[in-house]
Enzyme design. Sequence first.
Site, mmCIF file in Angstrom:
data_model
loop_
_atom_site.group_PDB
_atom_site.id
_atom_site.type_symbol
_atom_site.label_atom_id
_atom_site.label_comp_id
_atom_site.label_asym_id
_atom_site.label_seq_id
_atom_site.Cartn_x
_atom_site.Cartn_y
_atom_site.Cartn_z
ATOM 1 N N LYS A 1 41.085 31.249 38.023
ATOM 2 C CA LYS A 1 42.548 31.066 38.099
ATOM 3 C C LYS A 1 42.982 29.709 37.538
ATOM 4 O O LYS A 1 43.559 28.873 38.235
ATOM 5 C CB LYS A 1 43.034 31.243 39.543
ATOM 6 C CG LYS A 1 42.805 32.643 40.092
ATOM 7 C CD LYS A 1 43.495 32.870 41.414
ATOM 8 C CE LYS A 1 43.341 34.282 41.928
ATOM 9 N NZ LYS A 1 41.994 34.629 42.404
ATOM 10 N N LEU A 2 42.736 29.525 36.244
ATOM 11 C CA LEU A 2 43.046 28.236 35.603
ATOM 12 C C LEU A 2 44.548 28.032 35.473
ATOM 13 O O LEU A 2 45.307 28.973 35.237
ATOM 14 C CB LEU A 2 42.413 28.171 34.206
ATOM 15 C CG LEU A 2 40.904 28.358 34.087
ATOM 16 C CD1 LEU A 2 40.458 28.065 32.644
ATOM 17 C CD2 LEU A 2 40.153 27.474 35.058
ATOM 18 N N GLY B 1 34.869 43.318 47.580
ATOM 19 C CA GLY B 1 33.990 42.323 48.175
ATOM 20 C C GLY B 1 33.347 42.827 49.441
ATOM 21 O O GLY B 1 32.293 43.488 49.419
ATOM 22 N N ARG B 2 34.007 42.541 50.573
ATOM 23 C CA ARG B 2 33.396 42.815 51.883
ATOM 24 C C ARG B 2 32.929 44.241 52.126
ATOM 25 O O ARG B 2 31.882 44.425 52.755
ATOM 26 C CB ARG B 2 34.347 42.325 52.987
ATOM 27 C CG ARG B 2 34.399 40.803 53.043
ATOM 28 C CD ARG B 2 35.600 40.278 53.770
ATOM 29 N NE ARG B 2 36.809 40.473 52.996
ATOM 30 C CZ ARG B 2 38.006 40.070 53.380
ATOM 31 N NH1 ARG B 2 38.158 39.459 54.542
ATOM 32 N NH2 ARG B 2 39.055 40.274 52.620
ATOM 33 N N ILE C 1 47.546 21.596 31.836
ATOM 34 C CA ILE C 1 48.186 21.431 30.533
ATOM 35 C C ILE C 1 47.405 22.263 29.507
ATOM 36 O O ILE C 1 46.206 22.522 29.687
ATOM 37 C CB ILE C 1 48.256 19.940 30.097
ATOM 38 C CG1 ILE C 1 46.861 19.331 29.990
ATOM 39 C CG2 ILE C 1 49.128 19.145 31.061
ATOM 40 C CD1 ILE C 1 46.856 17.936 29.334
HETATM 41 O O1 C5P Z 1 36.454 41.297 50.420
HETATM 42 P P1 C5P Z 1 37.572 41.828 49.578
HETATM 43 O O2 C5P Z 1 37.289 43.210 49.015
HETATM 44 O O3 C5P Z 1 38.918 41.750 50.271
HETATM 45 O O4 C5P Z 1 37.600 40.837 48.328
HETATM 46 C C1 C5P Z 1 38.598 40.886 47.349
HETATM 47 C C2 C5P Z 1 38.329 39.860 46.297
HETATM 48 O O5 C5P Z 1 39.427 39.868 45.393
HETATM 49 C C3 C5P Z 1 38.224 38.428 46.822
HETATM 50 O O6 C5P Z 1 37.306 37.745 45.972
HETATM 51 C C4 C5P Z 1 39.622 37.875 46.637
HETATM 52 O O7 C5P Z 1 39.632 36.481 46.416
HETATM 53 C C5 C5P Z 1 40.051 38.598 45.372
HETATM 54 N N1 C5P Z 1 41.486 38.687 45.210
HETATM 55 C C6 C5P Z 1 42.320 39.304 46.121
HETATM 56 N N2 C5P Z 1 43.662 39.356 45.884
HETATM 57 C C7 C5P Z 1 44.177 38.824 44.778
HETATM 58 C C8 C5P Z 1 43.343 38.206 43.851
HETATM 59 C C9 C5P Z 1 41.978 38.160 44.091
HETATM 60 O O8 C5P Z 1 41.867 39.821 47.127
HETATM 61 N N3 C5P Z 1 45.466 38.913 44.544
#
Ligand code: C5P
Length: 236
Positions: free
Chosen positions: A68-69, A211-212, A72
Site C-alpha cells: 500500500k505505497l 487469510g485466517r 511523492i
Molecule cells: O484473515 P483474513 O481472510 O480476514 O485476511 C484478509 C487479508 O486481506 C488481510 O491480509 C488483510 O490485511 C487484507 N485486506 C483486507 N481488507 C482490505 C484490504 C486488505 O482484509 N480492504
Amino acid sequence: MQPTDIAPRDRLIVALDLPGVGPAEAMIARLGDSVTFYKIGYQLAYAGGLPLVRQLASMGKKVFADLKLHDIGNTVARGVESVASLGATFLTVHAYPQTMKAAVEARAGSGLKILAVTVLTSYDDGDLHAAGYRLGVADLVEARAQQAQVLGVDGLVCSPEEAAALRKIVGHRMDLVTPGIRPAGSATGDQKRIMTPAKAIAAGADYLVVGRPVLEAADPRAAADAIVAEIAQSVG
Ligand code: C5P
C-alpha cells in the site's frame, strides 16, 4: 481480465499474515502445491519477509506485495522498481492520482501489476468526513476506480460487495481482487462485509484473498482445496 482466463487454483491468494519468516516458510511447505499465489503484507514484510518474494517466485509461485505505497511520485516510482525486481506479480498503492501515475510508469517493462486500494474497507462515510473528504465511500470508490482506469492501473482491491458495481465501471480491463472472504461456517473475525468464495466470484471478483480461514484451519491444505473447489464450481 476475462473471467475464464484464470485457473480456479490461481484465483486463490493466501495472505501470509504471520509473525516471521519461520512460520511463513512452515505454512508454505504445509500448503505445498495446493496454493500458487501468496500475499505478503505489513506484518511479514516488516518482520524480514520481503526476501520471501524472490524465494516464492523462484519456486514458481506468484506473490502479491500488499505494501500500500503512498508518497511523492519519485519515491513511489523507485519503490515500485525495487518491488518489481523482487519478482512480485501484484503491488498495492493507495488510489491517489499522483501515486498511481508514478507507479504505473515505474512498472513498465516488468511483470508487475499495480493494484489500487480505492477506500479502505474499514472506512465508513464518517471516517472519510473526519479525514476531510466531501464524498462518501460509494462515491469516492467510484471516482477513484475511474481515475485508476484512466491512469492505466492494472487492478483494484475492493470488498466483495463493491465488486459487481466496479465490474460495471471498469469492464474486464482490470483485475478485481477481494479480501473479506469467508467459506460458509468459518469464523468472521474482524471482517464486517464478507462473502463466500462462490458468491464473490459470481459478483465479479477475479482473485480472492484469504487469510485466517486457511492459516487457522486444522488442515490448511484441505481448507485451501475446498476454497479452490468452490471457486471452480462458481466459474463453471
Ligand atoms: O484473515 P483474513 O481472510 O480476514 O485476511 C484478509 C487479508 O486481506 C488481510 O491480509 C488483510 O490485511 C487484507 N485486506 C483486507 N481488507 C482490505 C484490504 C486488505 O482484509 N480492504
